[in-house]
Design an enzyme around this catalytic site. Structure first.
Site, mmCIF file in Angstrom:
data_model
loop_
_atom_site.group_PDB
_atom_site.id
_atom_site.type_symbol
_atom_site.label_atom_id
_atom_site.label_comp_id
_atom_site.label_asym_id
_atom_site.label_seq_id
_atom_site.Cartn_x
_atom_site.Cartn_y
_atom_site.Cartn_z
ATOM 1 N N ARG A 182 31.907 -1.290 -26.388
ATOM 2 C CA ARG A 182 31.375 -1.932 -27.592
ATOM 3 C C ARG A 182 31.796 -1.199 -28.866
ATOM 4 O O ARG A 182 31.054 -1.132 -29.852
ATOM 5 C CB ARG A 182 29.846 -2.051 -27.537
ATOM 6 C CG ARG A 182 29.315 -2.802 -26.338
ATOM 7 C CD ARG A 182 29.829 -4.248 -26.301
ATOM 8 N NE ARG A 182 29.391 -4.908 -25.084
ATOM 9 C CZ ARG A 182 30.115 -4.986 -23.964
ATOM 10 N NH1 ARG A 182 31.328 -4.447 -23.928
ATOM 11 N NH2 ARG A 182 29.661 -5.595 -22.899
ATOM 12 N N CYS A 231 22.828 -8.315 -28.920
ATOM 13 C CA CYS A 231 22.175 -7.124 -28.375
ATOM 14 C C CYS A 231 21.892 -6.111 -29.484
ATOM 15 O O CYS A 231 22.747 -5.832 -30.326
ATOM 16 C CB CYS A 231 23.044 -6.481 -27.307
ATOM 17 S SG CYS A 231 23.117 -7.434 -25.772
ATOM 18 N N GLU A 301 23.487 -0.994 -31.347
ATOM 19 C CA GLU A 301 24.740 -1.738 -31.311
ATOM 20 C C GLU A 301 24.874 -2.560 -32.590
ATOM 21 O O GLU A 301 25.968 -2.760 -33.098
ATOM 22 C CB GLU A 301 24.779 -2.663 -30.090
ATOM 23 C CG GLU A 301 26.075 -3.429 -29.941
ATOM 24 C CD GLU A 301 26.185 -4.142 -28.609
ATOM 25 O OE1 GLU A 301 26.805 -5.224 -28.583
ATOM 26 O OE2 GLU A 301 25.676 -3.634 -27.610
#
Length: 308
Positions: A182, A231, A301
């Site tokens: 990510r 997320c 995130e």
């Protein structure tokens, strides 16, 4: 430093083609429907206008922020200073080369990721079926190495064209961009303009079936239709943030109109009039509860942007 309309007109007269609006509520442009006002929102209509606006803003010392699809970001209640640059006009996808079992595509950064997923589904190009249902643009997906169901952007990206904060344009091979979980090595001040991606050619019905299966599974697991930014936290090594948050008893926890989703605990939902301050407060509360229960510190995130 508030950038007024008169200053903009004087600064960019003749050097910018595209849309420009002033004093813009950013909640209109984010998947969370949260965010105070930006001084200016500019959507360049061509690469030269983008280059000009970046070069001049850098020279004049005006801050700017690159906006993709408005997902995976939380905009401050105080808004964003300077210029928000939207790449919505950069949304072209075309086939560059096609061989027996491979195809290379050129995709501009402002292309919605789901538009690309659907294009590949309809053509029988395999490699990103698992990214179905992920909001945002291709540029944002590359910057954050979006992934799901074992598919990641880094697995299909061949090269990326990037404009740095001084308006210099350069193309980079994927292996030099530091892709990780990510994340990527692309600087937050850089602008992803386009990418070449390589897909496998497959039976169209098989690709379509896999894409639809992944989407059905995702709708069971995630609150896709709700107002969220995706997320909230990265998955710690060896486990998932959603599982930790759920087992810590945080599902359904709420501050103001921001709620930990009862469907998937790693999604925070705006139930109506949620604010960025409520969202951050809920993030901090969940981090504290998980830390106390498991001794694990969750890492965000989502990107928090705008005035402090």
């Amino acid at each position: 430093m508030l950038l007024k309309e008169k200053t903009w007109r004087e600064t960019f007269e003749g050097g910018f083609q595209g849309e420009v609006v002033f004093t813009v509520p950013m909640k209109r442009y984010t998947s969370l429907s949260i965010g105070g006002e930006a001084d200016v929102l500019a959507a360049p209509g061509d690469p030269l206008s983008l280059r000009n606006v970046v070069a001049v803003l850098k020279q004049k010392g005006f801050p700017f922020f690159i906006l993709g699809g408005g997902s995976n970001i939380l905009v401050s209640d105080k808004g964003i200073e300077g210029v928000v640059i939207s790449l919505k006009g950069f949304n072209r996808t075309e086939v560059l080369h096609e061989k027996q079992d491979r195809v290379e595509l050129f995709v501009e950064a402002g292309t919605p990721l789901q538009k690309l997923v659907n294009f590949c589904r309809d053509k029988g190009y395999s490699g990103i079926e698992g990214l179905t249902g992920i909001p945002g643009t291709v540029g944002g997906a590359i910057f954050g190495n979006a992934g799901s169901f074992g598919c990641e952007m880094k697995d299909v990206v061949s090269s990326v064209a990037i404009m740095d904060s001084s308006a210099k344009l350069e193309r980079f091979k994927a292996e030099g961009l530091g892709f990780g979980y990510r994340t990527s090595g692309i600087s937050a001040s850089d602008i992803v303009l386009s990418a070449n991606i390589v897909m496998r050619k497959d039976d169209q019905r098989a690709v379509s079936s896999r894409t639809e299966d992944f989407f059905r599974e995702k709708t069971k697991r995630q609150p896709i239709s709700a107002k969220s930014a995706g997320c909230v936290f990265k998955n710690p090594e060896g486990t998932s943030a959603g599982r930790l948050i759920e087992e810590a008893g945080c599902k359904g926890m709420r501050i103001g109109d921001i709620e930990v989703s009862p469907v998937h605990a790693n999604f925070f939902i705006n139930r109506g009039k949620g604010t960025a301050s409520d969202y951050v407060a809920l993030m901090n509360e969940v981090v504290a509860v998980v830390q106390k229960r498991f001794g694990i510190s969750l890492e965000p995130e989502i990107k928090v942007v705008g005035r402090k």
